[in-house]
Design a protein around this motif. Structure first.
Motif, PDB file in Angstrom:
ATOM      1  N   PRO A  34      40.464  53.979  34.189  1.00  0.00           N
ATOM      2  CA  PRO A  34      41.137  52.697  33.917  1.00  0.00           C
ATOM      3  C   PRO A  34      41.964  52.171  35.091  1.00  0.00           C
ATOM      4  O   PRO A  34      42.046  50.960  35.284  1.00  0.00           O
ATOM      5  N   TRP A  35      42.590  53.071  35.871  1.00  0.00           N
ATOM      6  CA  TRP A  35      43.439  52.621  36.972  1.00  0.00           C
ATOM      7  C   TRP A  35      42.769  52.850  38.333  1.00  0.00           C
ATOM      8  O   TRP A  35      43.437  52.806  39.365  1.00  0.00           O
ATOM      9  N   GLY A  85      47.702  47.471  29.037  1.00  0.00           N
ATOM     10  CA  GLY A  85      46.272  47.206  28.962  1.00  0.00           C
ATOM     11  C   GLY A  85      45.823  46.110  29.898  1.00  0.00           C
ATOM     12  O   GLY A  85      44.637  46.039  30.243  1.00  0.00           O
ATOM     13  N   ALA A 119      44.654  47.884  33.039  1.00  0.00           N
ATOM     14  CA  ALA A 119      43.353  48.532  32.839  1.00  0.00           C
ATOM     15  C   ALA A 119      42.219  47.518  32.751  1.00  0.00           C
ATOM     16  O   ALA A 119      41.071  47.831  33.089  1.00  0.00           O
TER      17      ALA A 119
END
Length: 319
Positions: free
Chosen positions: A243-244, A207, A210
């Motif tokens: 997220p990436w 996380g 992210a």
């Protein structure tokens, strides 16, 4: 329904594997911070970008698939390929090409292989040993990739030497497009990995990647597999979404101390984001940095006209 579109051009696959494979690499997380204290790290305002950034990249193209008569019952498969490596320098004088090396090769398992001479150039014979567990096409492709890596190494060494002699060893940073493997001995060098296929971090720390904002990075950690390196994740400027999105992984030599590796990481934050590409100009934005994209175009141009080379190979085979 809410969803996000990865800006990476799908014809190149994806910047992030649909399912990241679990890596067997040994991971040491506490190089910069203990794993319990991991969090996104902001750019250090006191870090000064290098005077010059040298970008290294290579391109390859199969000009023809051929068969070599090895004196046996069956001919051996082979590839005739053109490949090139070069270095572009970005400094106060602008961006300029330092070196470009174009080569052509015949890659085969045939013992009787010899150089192929054509009106468009000579394909130097490179023999690779057969392997019962590897398909011939993959074996030859790997041999071509090894030669390309050697060419990139030679181009980087030549460019660094020429740049130092002209600029008196001015402060610079060498950016290798791809993993640093085989080039980790080069001074002031980092590897720039655009896409991700393995998951190196434990779930509780994934996380942190992210959560990165533009210009932020993860703490430095150490990877050990068939080779060792320091590495970290960095988010380049991009539109918010997946997220990436815009996340790259940067590497430096494991021979550096923890403090030196952290220094390289901080310098990458001060350097790489300003070269990030934008979606309307590059289908692999922002990871395909502008200098690397320009270098790739120039190297492909120097590979020559593929139809001309193919006809030259056909004439040489007929002769």
């Amino acid at each position: 329904m809410k969803f996000a579109v990865d800006p990476w051009d799908p014809t190149y696959g994806t910047s992030l594997g649909t399912e990241l494979g679990e890596s067997a690499a040994q991971v040491a997380l506490d190089v910069e911070l203990p794993s319990s204290e991991w969090q996104p790290i902001d750019p250090d305002p006191w870090v000064v970008p290098p005077d010059a950034v040298l970008f290294v990249d290579g391109v390859r193209r199969v000009d023809a698939q051929v068969w070599v008569d090895d004196g046996g019952a069956e001919a051996a498969p082979a590839l005739c390929a053109s490949y090139a490596a070069g270095v572009v320098c970005c400094c106060k004088d602008g961006a300029h090409l330092l070196t470009a090396d174009v080569r052509r090769g015949l890659f085969t398992t045939a013992d009787a292989a010899d150089d192929v001479r054509t009106t468009a150039g000579t394909y130097r014979a490179t023999r690779t040993a057969p392997h019962p567990d590897v398909a011939p096409a993959q074996l030859l492709s790997l041999a071509l990739q090894r030669e390309l890596a050697d060419t990139e190494l030679a181009a980087a060494a030549a460019a660094r030497g020429g740049h130092d002699s002209v600029h008196g060893g001015a402060d610079d940073l060498l950016v290798i497009d791809g993993p640093l493997r085989g080039r980790q001995h080069l001074p002031r060098a980092i590897g720039f990995v655009k896409s991700h296929r393995s998951d190196y971090l434990p779930p509780q720390l994934g996380g942190v990647v992210a959560a990165l904002r533009t210009g932020q990075r993860t703490p430095v950690f150490r990877l050990g597999s068939s080779w060792e390196r320091h590495t970290w994740y960095l988010r380049l400027p991009c539109r918010p979404g997946a997220p990436w999105a815009g996340v790259v992984r940067v590497e430096c030599s494991a021979d550096l101390s923890a403090g030196e590796a952290v220094g390289h990481a901080a310098r990458s934050q001060a350097t790489l984001p300003r070269f990030a590409s934008t979606e309307y100009k590059d289908s692999r934005a922002p990871q395909n940095l502008y200098p690397i994209a320009g270098l790739e175009r120039e190297l492909r141009r120097r590979l020559g006209e593929p139809n001309l080379l193919y006809r030259a190979l056909r004439r040489a085979a007929a002769a």
